[in-house]
Each structure stands twice: as C-alpha cells, then as structure tokens.
Design an enzyme around this catalytic site. Structure first.
Site, PDB file in Angstrom:
ATOM      1  N   LYS A  52       0.803  -1.222   0.000  1.00  0.00           N
ATOM      2  CA  LYS A  52       0.000   0.000   0.000  1.00  0.00           C
ATOM      3  C   LYS A  52       0.839   1.278   0.000  1.00  0.00           C
ATOM      4  O   LYS A  52       0.374   2.328  -0.460  1.00  0.00           O
ATOM      5  CB  LYS A  52      -0.939   0.017   1.204  1.00  0.00           C
ATOM      6  CG  LYS A  52      -2.059  -1.008   1.156  1.00  0.00           C
ATOM      7  CD  LYS A  52      -3.155  -0.585   0.202  1.00  0.00           C
ATOM      8  CE  LYS A  52      -4.388  -1.464   0.337  1.00  0.00           C
ATOM      9  NZ  LYS A  52      -5.494  -1.000  -0.511  1.00  0.00           N
ATOM     10  N   SER A  77      -8.828  -0.274   6.733  1.00  0.00           N
ATOM     11  CA  SER A  77      -8.739  -1.144   7.904  1.00  0.00           C
ATOM     12  C   SER A  77      -7.333  -1.194   8.465  1.00  0.00           C
ATOM     13  O   SER A  77      -7.116  -1.722   9.550  1.00  0.00           O
ATOM     14  CB  SER A  77      -9.192  -2.567   7.541  1.00  0.00           C
ATOM     15  OG  SER A  77      -8.272  -3.157   6.640  1.00  0.00           O
ATOM     16  N   GLU A 203      -9.648 -13.772  -3.983  1.00  0.00           N
ATOM     17  CA  GLU A 203     -10.340 -13.105  -2.886  1.00  0.00           C
ATOM     18  C   GLU A 203     -10.915 -14.156  -1.930  1.00  0.00           C
ATOM     19  O   GLU A 203     -11.056 -15.331  -2.290  1.00  0.00           O
ATOM     20  CB  GLU A 203     -11.446 -12.178  -3.402  1.00  0.00           C
ATOM     21  CG  GLU A 203     -12.529 -12.836  -4.212  1.00  0.00           C
ATOM     22  CD  GLU A 203     -13.503 -11.823  -4.821  1.00  0.00           C
ATOM     23  OE1 GLU A 203     -13.384 -10.619  -4.542  1.00  0.00           O
ATOM     24  OE2 GLU A 203     -14.394 -12.257  -5.580  1.00  0.00           O
ATOM     25  N   GLY A 207     -16.017 -13.049   0.756  1.00  0.00           N
ATOM     26  CA  GLY A 207     -16.062 -11.728   0.131  1.00  0.00           C
ATOM     27  C   GLY A 207     -15.848 -11.824  -1.363  1.00  0.00           C
ATOM     28  O   GLY A 207     -14.899 -11.265  -1.913  1.00  0.00           O
ATOM     29  N   ASP A 209     -17.112 -10.524  -4.014  1.00  0.00           N
ATOM     30  CA  ASP A 209     -17.786  -9.484  -4.792  1.00  0.00           C
ATOM     31  C   ASP A 209     -17.245  -9.369  -6.211  1.00  0.00           C
ATOM     32  O   ASP A 209     -18.003  -9.102  -7.145  1.00  0.00           O
ATOM     33  CB  ASP A 209     -17.703  -8.126  -4.079  1.00  0.00           C
ATOM     34  CG  ASP A 209     -16.298  -7.758  -3.672  1.00  0.00           C
ATOM     35  OD1 ASP A 209     -15.634  -8.579  -3.011  1.00  0.00           O
ATOM     36  OD2 ASP A 209     -15.849  -6.644  -3.994  1.00  0.00           O
ATOM     37  N   SER A 303       1.229  -9.746  -0.285  1.00  0.00           N
ATOM     38  CA  SER A 303       0.918  -8.317  -0.299  1.00  0.00           C
ATOM     39  C   SER A 303       1.154  -7.592   1.012  1.00  0.00           C
ATOM     40  O   SER A 303       1.243  -6.360   1.026  1.00  0.00           O
ATOM     41  CB  SER A 303      -0.539  -8.112  -0.738  1.00  0.00           C
ATOM     42  OG  SER A 303      -1.427  -8.772   0.146  1.00  0.00           O
TER      43      SER A 303
END
Length: 318
Positions: A52, A77, A203, A207, A209, A303
C-alpha cells in the site's frame, strides 16, 4: 484507464523512497505447489509492511501543492491507513484516517505512530464511502481513496513491474483482491511487459464481490465479509478498478479462511516469511491446487505482513 506509462511514472517517483522488495523462491515452494517455479514478490517487506505504501506515496506526491496543503484523508482497515499516514508525514501534511473499530490493534497503533488522526467507525453498520465523503466535505481535506484513485492504482502496479523486471516473463501472476487497486495496477504492468501472462485475482470465499460482479457484468455489492483477511473486507469492487479488472484480468477465484491459514503456515515454515491473512491469500490459491501451475513460472504477490505475534500464533499455531 491507467496505462503502463502511468505505472512507469509511478516507479520513477518511488525510486529511492519505496523498497525494491525481494523476489523469494525455493525448491520447497515449487514442490509444495506443483509449479515449475514459484516467485514470491515479498511486499510484506515493503515500508509500512505492505504494498500500500507504493500507491499512497505516488498519490500524495502527484497532488497539486494546494490540495496537499489542505491535508489528506482516507478510509482503511489498516495497511492503506499506515501507508497514507507515512506518505503524508514524508510530505509534511496532516492525515485523517477513518478506521473500523475492529481494525487490528497493530495496524491501528502503527497508523497513530506515523502521526495520523484516527476517526473510528463501525464497518458493519456504517457505509465507509459515505463517511469518507462527509469527512472530506466537513474538513476541506483531499481524499486519497485506498483503491479508486488512478495514482494509487499505478503505484500499486510497480510491484508487478519490479517482479517481471527482476524475475523475467511469467506464465501466471496471482494477485490478492480487495477493492481492486493492486490487481488493476499489476494487470496493467503485466499486460504491458509480459502480455502472455495469465493474470488471476484471488479473494476470500466470504467476500466474493469480484467473482459475482464479473459474472454479472456489473458491480455487485455483498455484505461486508466476515473473514480473517481484514484487508479484503470490501463489499463491492471499486468504481474505477472494476473496468480495469474486466479488461485485463483473466479470472478471479476464491479461497477459504482455512486455506489462507495453511498458506500462512507454509510461508513461515518453508520461505521463512511472515504474511498476514490478506498477504497470503494469493499464495493460498496456488497451494490449494486451484490454479493449474504444473511446469509454469508463477509470480505471486505476498501483499503484506502486518500481523501481531499473538494473532499470528493464534491462527497458525494449532
């Protein structure tokens, strides 16, 4: 729609600021997964302990001076929260971060340690996007969304850019998926540098999506996922990331929490590296045999590694 040029421009901004994280490999990883060669991009060793930082720093560095002076805000988060807090500190601007009340304690403490102001919220009862919009309007801050931002996406893509530059062309690239910023950037880099690479997103089962959205051909909202992978508890694909994933990602698959824990344990025991649940998600798919990798060169994003010793032991110690 971001381009390879955008990712390469981000790489120039990040040079000398972000770590060029190592690519880990080993026979034990190849044997455990059945792949010809496993190449782990160790973003758990990045500044703030996750990929990130790449996107957050690129976004803040790209802001006009006036927008930067107003201060920045986001909702996260933990990993993007830490990343933006550090990027803001490096640019000497204030940062205000909306963080879920149940955010991991270690991530909360680290974000505060970088000097950001924390505003807590209930991720299961309150809409994070509405809260961010209200905060930005009330305080005159500049939003730096954790994934729906072209500069964030381009910055995240430098992880795949480095992986391909250092390891060579890949047959398969596995990338964890939350809001889609990392895979949007990585798929853009892969398509530009190694167009034959098959890009697969991963994923949590709870979750899914992106899986549902790709099947429907439009963004589908799911309940906020109840999963150990806190970095992937997003209920809907990003508005900007979803079209990139539709165009440049071959497939998105899911893994269970149990499969994530198994991957965390093997990474620790065989690769001597610590991954948080979201960080191990992409590798979990490979280890669980959900990707046909026989004889192939497979790149995998690890990650992030932001997890306390107590929580790590709780998950993998049994």
């Amino acid at each position: 729609m971001i381009t390879l040029d955008d990712v390469q421009a981000a790489a120039r901004r990040l040079e000398g600021v972000a770590h060029r994280t190592p690519v880990l490999s080993g026979r034990s990883l190849d044997e455990a997964t059945g792949a010809g060669r496993v190449l782990l991009k160790a973003e758990n060793l990045q500044r703030v302990g996750a990929f990130k930082f790449r996107g957050a720093y690129n976004a803040v560095a790209s802001l006009p001076a006036e927008e930067r002076r107003r201060g920045v805000a986001t909702v996260s988060s933990g990993n993007h929260a830490q990343a933006l807090a550090l990027a803001a500190r490096l640019h000497e601007v204030p940062a205000v971060i909306l963080m879920p009340e149940d955010a991991p304690a270690g991530k909360l403490a680290a974000t505060k340690g970088y000097g950001a102001e924390i505003v807590p919220f209930d991720r299961y009862e309150q809409d994070r996007e509405d809260l961010l919009a209200a905060l930005v309007e009330a305080r005159g801050l500049t939003p730096v969304h954790p994934y729906d931002n072209p500069f964030v996406m381009a910055g995240q893509g430098t992880a795949a850019l480095e992986l391909i530059e250092d390891a060579g062309p890949l047959d398969v690239l596995l990338v964890c998926v939350g809001g889609g910023g990392l895979i949007a950037g990585c798929s853009t880099a892969a398509r530009g540098l190694s167009p034959d690479t098959r890009v697969i997103g991963v994923e949590p089962e709870e979750g899914d999506d992106f899986v549902r959205s790709l099947a429907a051909g439009e963004r589908v909202r799911v309940p906020v996922p109840r999963t150990i992978a806190d970095g992937q508890q997003t209920p809907i694909p990003g508005e900007l990331t979803f079209p990139v994933v539709q165009e440049r990602v071959d497939e998105v698959i899911t893994v269970s929490d149990a499969e994530i824990v198994t991957a965390m344990r093997l990474l620790f025991e065989r690769a001597k590296t610590v991954a948080e649940p979201s960080g191990a998600c992409a590798f979990a798919a490979l280890l669980a045999g959900k990707v046909d990798a026989a004889g192939l060169r497979v790149g995998v994003t690890i990650s992030g590694g932001n997890i306390t010793a107590a929580r790590f032991a709780e998950l993998v110690g049994t």
